[in-house]
Design an enzyme around this catalytic site. Structure first.
Site, mmCIF file in Angstrom:
data_model
loop_
_atom_site.group_PDB
_atom_site.id
_atom_site.type_symbol
_atom_site.label_atom_id
_atom_site.label_comp_id
_atom_site.label_asym_id
_atom_site.label_seq_id
_atom_site.Cartn_x
_atom_site.Cartn_y
_atom_site.Cartn_z
ATOM 1 N N THR A 20 -0.675 10.848 0.040
ATOM 2 C CA THR A 20 -0.004 11.758 -0.886
ATOM 3 C C THR A 20 0.279 11.135 -2.251
ATOM 4 O OG1 THR A 20 2.105 11.116 0.117
ATOM 5 C CG2 THR A 20 1.051 13.127 0.943
ATOM 6 N N ASP A 21 0.153 9.823 -2.358
ATOM 7 C CA ASP A 21 0.352 9.155 -3.645
ATOM 8 C C ASP A 21 -0.896 8.349 -4.011
ATOM 9 O OD1 ASP A 21 1.670 8.467 -5.971
ATOM 10 O OD2 ASP A 21 2.733 6.773 -5.081
ATOM 11 N N LEU A 22 -2.049 8.991 -3.874
ATOM 12 C CA LEU A 22 -3.313 8.319 -4.171
ATOM 13 C C LEU A 22 -3.454 8.164 -5.684
ATOM 14 C CD1 LEU A 22 -5.925 7.160 -2.940
ATOM 15 C CD2 LEU A 22 -6.940 9.438 -3.186
ATOM 16 N N ASN A 23 -3.307 6.949 -6.160
ATOM 17 C CA ASN A 23 -3.441 6.684 -7.589
ATOM 18 C C ASN A 23 -4.012 5.283 -7.799
ATOM 19 O OD1 ASN A 23 -1.248 4.657 -7.978
ATOM 20 N ND2 ASN A 23 0.049 6.359 -7.318
ATOM 21 N N ASN A 59 -2.306 2.168 -6.360
ATOM 22 C CA ASN A 59 -2.278 1.968 -4.910
ATOM 23 C C ASN A 59 -3.640 1.581 -4.333
ATOM 24 O OD1 ASN A 59 0.452 2.342 -4.590
ATOM 25 N ND2 ASN A 59 0.269 4.568 -4.379
#
Length: 241
Positions: free
Chosen positions: A170-173, A176
């Site tokens: 959900t925080d694929l950036n 990360n």
């Protein structure tokens, strides 16, 4: 794997034993007194990198869970308790273990803890995970260099493997995704699986990829990273193979 309780604290360790210092393992002050803090990183809070190879087989990253956004200004680190397996640290521990066993390049989970408040309604959480050695996040690297086509393709294949397991990060950036220099090759890793989990269907996968692309585009302006449409085309071509 060993799960146990000490008073109002609940622990899970990736070892078949109980540690007397279980509580202290999740306190930065303990590691500082032992002179085992070998680095740190700032995010929502501070992640401490620890020299623990002689204890756990790997060096570790210690992270406390903090809330973000407006709600985080009012309540920085307490969460409502419903079930142990759905707490932030235990859920991330189990997801990392599943991905690790599936062969994905993610940090090995070492231990997790929650500490309930006096009424048992809320809890605070911490996690210990493997420290990925000789690695930097993509944004740090892309400020000073371009990446070869094969690296972008490796990232695409990695995300595809994750999606094939029906796991949504959900925080694929870009922050990360870590790039590790291992001998003469580079290896990509995914980190920070807080609030991530299984998601049915396929509708969300393109949205998840687009989220990653937006993070790269954002850092082009904010951090002046080197990212082009061709880089993205290489990534997505490998993803769709």
């Amino acid at each position: 794997m060993h799960q146990f309780q000490q008073d109002n604290q609940y622990f899970i360790f990736n070892f078949d034993r109980t540690f007397e210092q279980a509580t202290e393992f999740f306190q930065a002050e303990f590691w500082q007194k032992q002179e085992r803090v070998i680095g740190s990183a700032k995010g929502r809070g501070t992640t401490y990198f620890l020299q623990t190879e002689d204890w756990f087989g790997v060096n570790c990253a210690l992270r406390h869970y903090y809330r973000g956004g407006l709600w985080g200004k009012l309540n920085k680190d307490r969460y409502r308790f419903s079930a142990l397996e759905t707490t932030r640290s235990f859920a991330e521990f189990h997801l990392l273990q599943r991905l690790y066993e599936a062969g994905l390049p993610v940090p090995k989970p070492i231990a997790a803890r929650i500490q309930k408040g006096k009424l048992g309604i809320c809890y605070q959480a911490d996690i210990l995970t493997e420290k990925i050695e000789n690695a930097q996040d993509l944004t740090a690297l892309l400020q000073t260099q371009t990446l070869p086509k094969e690296t972008w393709r490796q990232i695409g294949r990695l995300i595809r493997k994750l999606h094939d397991l029906q796991i949504c990060h959900t925080d694929l950036n870009a922050h990360n995704i870590l790039l590790q220099q291992a001998e003469q090759e580079q290896k990509c890793w995914l980190i920070d699986f807080d609030k991530c989990g299984k998601k049915s269907g396929d509708f969300w996968k393109a949205q998840n990829l687009n989220r990653l692309k937006r993070s790269f585009e954002k850092e082009v302006g904010r951090m002046n990273i080197q990212f082009t449409e061709q880089n993205w085309a290489d990534l997505t071509a490998a993803y769709h193979q």
